[in-house]
Scaffold this active site. Structure first.
Site: not given
Ligand code: ADP
Length: 191
Positions: A14, A128
């Site tokens: 997103k 990440r």
């Protein structure tokens, strides 16, 4: 006004896609995760409260995020549209957003829902975590807790928008550009 919701589980892309979408469509990006992290880094009372939940991978209480979004809408009276990212994440947040947007006579045009397998999500979030400095990304238990919250409380938000025929499923695997193209195709159909 043209308002979009970018929806999907943690790690579905997103944030990455929002950056590209706001550049292309000139929408104001409203990410509750980013707003909350900014409150935490400024050590505001709201930030301190939110941190306890975020560190555990739990959702922050509805009234906190709804208040934050309400202020963000008021702070941007001239926006030509909003791109909501990470919000709404519960049915009550969705209902509150509807009320806020009704006041502005600016409904949601579509909810774009990114679909990504659970295995891929965990892989992406751990990766990440190596560089993002986000403490909720470098611990597999916290990642799993976030996915459980998504399944238990957030997935139903798509059902809420389905009753208004607003949900568009988009495959969230492939290259960043491929996914961006898929999103743009769906948006251009509705713009
Ligand atoms: P991700 O989608 O990768 O989990 P976010 O930045 O959207 O990342 O969210 C990080 C954390 O912030 C969530 O795990 C949750 O604790 C909190 N959060 C963000 N948005 C909301 C929301 N709308 N409602 C409740 N909590 C939220």
């Amino acid at each position: 006004m043209f308002n979009l919701i970018l929806f999907g589980p943690p790690g579905s892309g997103k944030g990455t896609q929002s950056e590209k979408l706001m550049a292309k469509y000139g929408l104001k990006h409203l990410s509750t995760g980013d707003l909350l992290r900014s409150e935490i880094s400024r050590q505001t009372p709201l930030g301190k409260e939110a941190q306890n939940f975020m560190d555990k991978g739990l959702l922050v209480p509805d009234e906190v995020v709804i208040g934050m979004i309400s202020s963000a809408l008021d702070d941007n009276p001239d926006a030509k549209g909003f791109l909501f990212d990470g919000f709404p994440r519960t049915s009550d947040q969705a209902k509150a957003l509807d009320k806020l947007l009704k006041l502005k006579e600016a409904p949601i045009a579509a909810m774009l829902a990114l679909e990504v397998s659970e295995e891929e999500l965990i892989k992406r979030l751990l990766k990440r975590g190596e560089t993002s400095g986000r403490s909720d990304d470098d611990n597999e238990n916290v990642i799993r807790a976030r996915i459980v919250e998504y399944r238990d409380k957030t997935a139903v938000v798509a059902d809420y928008y389905k009753q208004f025929d607003k949900v568009v499923m988009v495959k969230g695997e492939g290259t960043v550009d491929e996914i961006f193209e898929r999103l743009c195709t769906e948006i251009d159909k509705r713009a």
